[in-house]
Design a protein around this motif. Structure first.
Motif, mmCIF file in Angstrom:
data_model
loop_
_atom_site.group_PDB
_atom_site.id
_atom_site.type_symbol
_atom_site.label_atom_id
_atom_site.label_comp_id
_atom_site.label_asym_id
_atom_site.label_seq_id
_atom_site.Cartn_x
_atom_site.Cartn_y
_atom_site.Cartn_z
ATOM 1 N N ASP A 203 0.817 -1.217 0.000
ATOM 2 C CA ASP A 203 0.000 0.000 0.000
ATOM 3 C C ASP A 203 0.847 1.262 0.000
ATOM 4 O O ASP A 203 0.574 2.211 -0.729
ATOM 5 C CB ASP A 203 -0.903 0.027 1.252
ATOM 6 C CG ASP A 203 -1.957 -1.056 1.207
ATOM 7 O OD1 ASP A 203 -2.350 -1.432 0.094
ATOM 8 O OD2 ASP A 203 -2.377 -1.503 2.283
ATOM 9 N N ARG A 204 1.857 1.248 0.849
ATOM 10 C CA ARG A 204 2.690 2.434 1.021
ATOM 11 C C ARG A 204 3.424 2.786 -0.269
ATOM 12 O O ARG A 204 3.505 3.936 -0.665
ATOM 13 C CB ARG A 204 3.703 2.174 2.130
ATOM 14 C CG ARG A 204 3.850 3.315 3.112
ATOM 15 C CD ARG A 204 4.774 2.893 4.230
ATOM 16 N NE ARG A 204 6.060 3.535 4.087
ATOM 17 C CZ ARG A 204 6.453 4.552 4.855
ATOM 18 N NH1 ARG A 204 5.675 5.025 5.780
ATOM 19 N NH2 ARG A 204 7.637 5.110 4.682
ATOM 20 N N GLU A 205 3.950 1.749 -0.916
ATOM 21 C CA GLU A 205 4.656 1.971 -2.181
ATOM 22 C C GLU A 205 3.722 2.499 -3.249
ATOM 23 O O GLU A 205 4.067 3.382 -4.037
ATOM 24 C CB GLU A 205 5.272 0.654 -2.666
ATOM 25 C CG GLU A 205 6.726 0.484 -2.284
ATOM 26 C CD GLU A 205 7.264 -0.865 -2.755
ATOM 27 O OE1 GLU A 205 6.939 -1.235 -3.899
ATOM 28 O OE2 GLU A 205 7.969 -1.527 -1.984
ATOM 29 N N GLN A 206 2.513 1.927 -3.282
ATOM 30 C CA GLN A 206 1.544 2.372 -4.274
ATOM 31 C C GLN A 206 1.157 3.834 -4.041
ATOM 32 O O GLN A 206 1.018 4.614 -4.985
ATOM 33 C CB GLN A 206 0.289 1.491 -4.204
ATOM 34 C CG GLN A 206 -0.652 1.745 -5.344
ATOM 35 C CD GLN A 206 -1.750 0.703 -5.415
ATOM 36 O OE1 GLN A 206 -2.054 0.054 -4.433
ATOM 37 N NE2 GLN A 206 -2.351 0.568 -6.574
ATOM 38 N N PHE A 207 1.009 4.174 -2.771
ATOM 39 C CA PHE A 207 0.698 5.560 -2.423
ATOM 40 C C PHE A 207 1.796 6.493 -2.915
ATOM 41 O O PHE A 207 1.539 7.511 -3.569
ATOM 42 C CB PHE A 207 0.527 5.677 -0.907
ATOM 43 C CG PHE A 207 0.298 7.066 -0.408
ATOM 44 C CD1 PHE A 207 -0.911 7.711 -0.640
ATOM 45 C CD2 PHE A 207 1.280 7.733 0.303
ATOM 46 C CE1 PHE A 207 -1.132 8.998 -0.172
ATOM 47 C CE2 PHE A 207 1.073 9.016 0.776
ATOM 48 C CZ PHE A 207 -0.132 9.652 0.537
ATOM 49 N N LEU A 208 3.041 6.110 -2.634
ATOM 50 C CA LEU A 208 4.183 6.919 -3.042
ATOM 51 C C LEU A 208 4.269 7.009 -4.564
ATOM 52 O O LEU A 208 4.615 8.061 -5.128
ATOM 53 C CB LEU A 208 5.475 6.310 -2.477
ATOM 54 C CG LEU A 208 6.655 7.259 -2.330
ATOM 55 C CD1 LEU A 208 6.281 8.479 -1.523
ATOM 56 C CD2 LEU A 208 7.837 6.543 -1.689
ATOM 57 N N ALA A 209 3.929 5.919 -5.242
ATOM 58 C CA ALA A 209 3.947 5.927 -6.707
ATOM 59 C C ALA A 209 2.953 6.945 -7.248
ATOM 60 O O ALA A 209 3.226 7.655 -8.221
ATOM 61 C CB ALA A 209 3.623 4.529 -7.245
ATOM 62 N N GLY A 210 1.790 7.036 -6.592
ATOM 63 C CA GLY A 210 0.800 8.028 -6.998
ATOM 64 C C GLY A 210 1.293 9.443 -6.804
ATOM 65 O O GLY A 210 1.126 10.313 -7.672
ATOM 66 N N ILE A 211 1.926 9.690 -5.668
ATOM 67 C CA ILE A 211 2.506 11.014 -5.400
ATOM 68 C C ILE A 211 3.533 11.361 -6.476
ATOM 69 O O ILE A 211 3.540 12.474 -7.017
ATOM 70 C CB ILE A 211 3.177 11.039 -4.002
ATOM 71 C CG1 ILE A 211 2.133 10.851 -2.902
ATOM 72 C CG2 ILE A 211 3.968 12.325 -3.807
ATOM 73 C CD1 ILE A 211 1.262 12.046 -2.632
ATOM 74 N N ASP A 212 4.382 10.405 -6.793
ATOM 75 C CA ASP A 212 5.418 10.637 -7.799
ATOM 76 C C ASP A 212 4.818 10.909 -9.169
ATOM 77 O O ASP A 212 5.335 11.730 -9.944
ATOM 78 C CB ASP A 212 6.373 9.436 -7.867
ATOM 79 C CG ASP A 212 7.332 9.412 -6.686
ATOM 80 O OD1 ASP A 212 7.521 10.472 -6.068
ATOM 81 O OD2 ASP A 212 7.888 8.338 -6.383
#
Lengths: 230, 230
Positions: A203-212
């Motif tokens: 989840d955390r990685e996916q969230f960060l991917a969205g931010i990026d």
DNA sequence: ACCTGAACACCGTTCAAGT
DNA sequence: ACCTGAACACCGTTCAAGT
């Protein structure tokens, strides 16, 4: 001296701070539904009506509790040299806060005009300015990041509601993946494909991917406006 | 013939469809708080307990009502030649649906596993694939768009709650702008700056700007992966 | 000024009883 | 099979009455 005595209260006197603190404890321990004026009064050994002397209503109580959590996140988010990293840190701070206190996610996504949201918007906005986004585009850039964060906030807030039993996160994702895998292949090819990745994803990685992703979009906007000026 | 008679019901018989239809009417007319099993039963001239024969609980009722609105949006979103335009049309369709039915926004952001959300995700995902996003990045791209849309959904859902009196949208924005303008300049410089733009801004345009920002980010991701393969 | 706690006006949901 | 409606177990909020 006299004023000190006058303003001093009994140690067990009710305060908005004490009420909010107790509310957070209930929310963290037993979830959003467990926060009741009756339960709160019982925990504070007082009458339910007494709470209304210090807090206008339940909405204000939840907003105050949420603001306390978010304020701590924003003061912790140390200033990084690169604005992109500061935005990532800020967003991850909010993510982790919601992960630790799922009710914060629900409250953030429910009332966008509350002070906690404003705090986050200010934090993002400052970094957007530091990033060199032209002034006319700053509002859109900041609110886009804000909406994305609030959207995910709502997502994770519903987590505990989905697991009525003692299911952990992995079990939930697996059951959702299983359900998605059984969908009609003609009508839902994409969701079926995604279902296979659901179990192993972070989840955390996916969230960060969205931010990026949004940051990349913002940066191309900056580059384009630079071209236009050149 | 006999089966036709056997399956034929009295014209006023309760159906899940009739219940959902009545629920939507109440939600549209009087807002989210007005939807009560008692009010619904009164409108359908039946007992409140009868509804539970056709609907499991209130959550299922709201999910069914939301799905009906969203399904109509997705079938209307005609296929455009360019996937970017299709995504914009799809997102704007959802936006307009929430604008017309604010309770849809609340429901969408509250329960991300409901069928209506899956429908939107499928619609977005198909266009993401058409856009040429590499498979490993499709999930992140689609959920990023999804989170952004759901984030804004929650935002607009709270609109009617904010205007307890008969305030229209402009009046609300003006009052928020006035409040933000009075914030501490040292602590909230960005929000104060944004407050001046708040009154004259167009929600729909801002929403579309956010979509375009994420699309731009997705496209740079495609370009980069293209470079890597070349 | 601050606290008490019963009372008010609601909820969603259940379930024995009907047809 | 489907419907009725009283009853249950709650809510948030108010307010006369206390200290």
């Amino acid at each position: 001296m006299t004023t000190e005595i006058r303003t001093r209260r009994r140690a067990d006197a009710l305060t908005k701070e004490r009420i909010v603190e107790a509310a957070i404890a209930i929310l963290d321990q037993d979830g959003e539904d467990a926060l009741t004026f009756r339960a709160l009064a019982a925990r504070l050994a007082t009458g339910s009506g007494a709470l209304y002397w210090h807090v206008a209503d339940k909405q204000e109580l939840l907003a105050a509790a949420t603001d306390q959590i978010i304020a701590a996140v924003l003061t912790e988010a140390v200033s990084r040299p690169r604005p992109q990293d500061a935005i990532r840190a800020l967003a991850l701070g909010v993510f982790d806060a919601i992960d630790a206190h799922p009710w914060v996610g629900g409250q953030l996504s429910r009332d966008p005009w509350q002070y906690a949201v404003l705090r986050i918007l200010e934090g993002i906005g400052g970094q957007i300015q530091a990033l060199g986004v032209p002034e006319h585009a700053q509002f859109n850039a900041a609110t886009a990041l804000m909406s994305f964060i609030l959207g995910l906030a709502g997502q994770y807030a519903s987590r505990p509601r989905a697991c009525e039993d003692g299911m952990d996160r992995v079990a939930i994702l697996e059951s959702v993946a299983a359900k998605w895998a059984q969908l009609d292949p003609v009508e839902h090819p994409f969701v079926r494909q995604v279902a296979t990745m659901l179990a192993g994803h972070d989840d955390r990685e996916q969230f960060l991917a969205g931010i990026d992703l949004i940051l990349a979009g913002i940066e191309t906007g900056i580059a384009r406006s630079g071209d236009a000026n050149a």
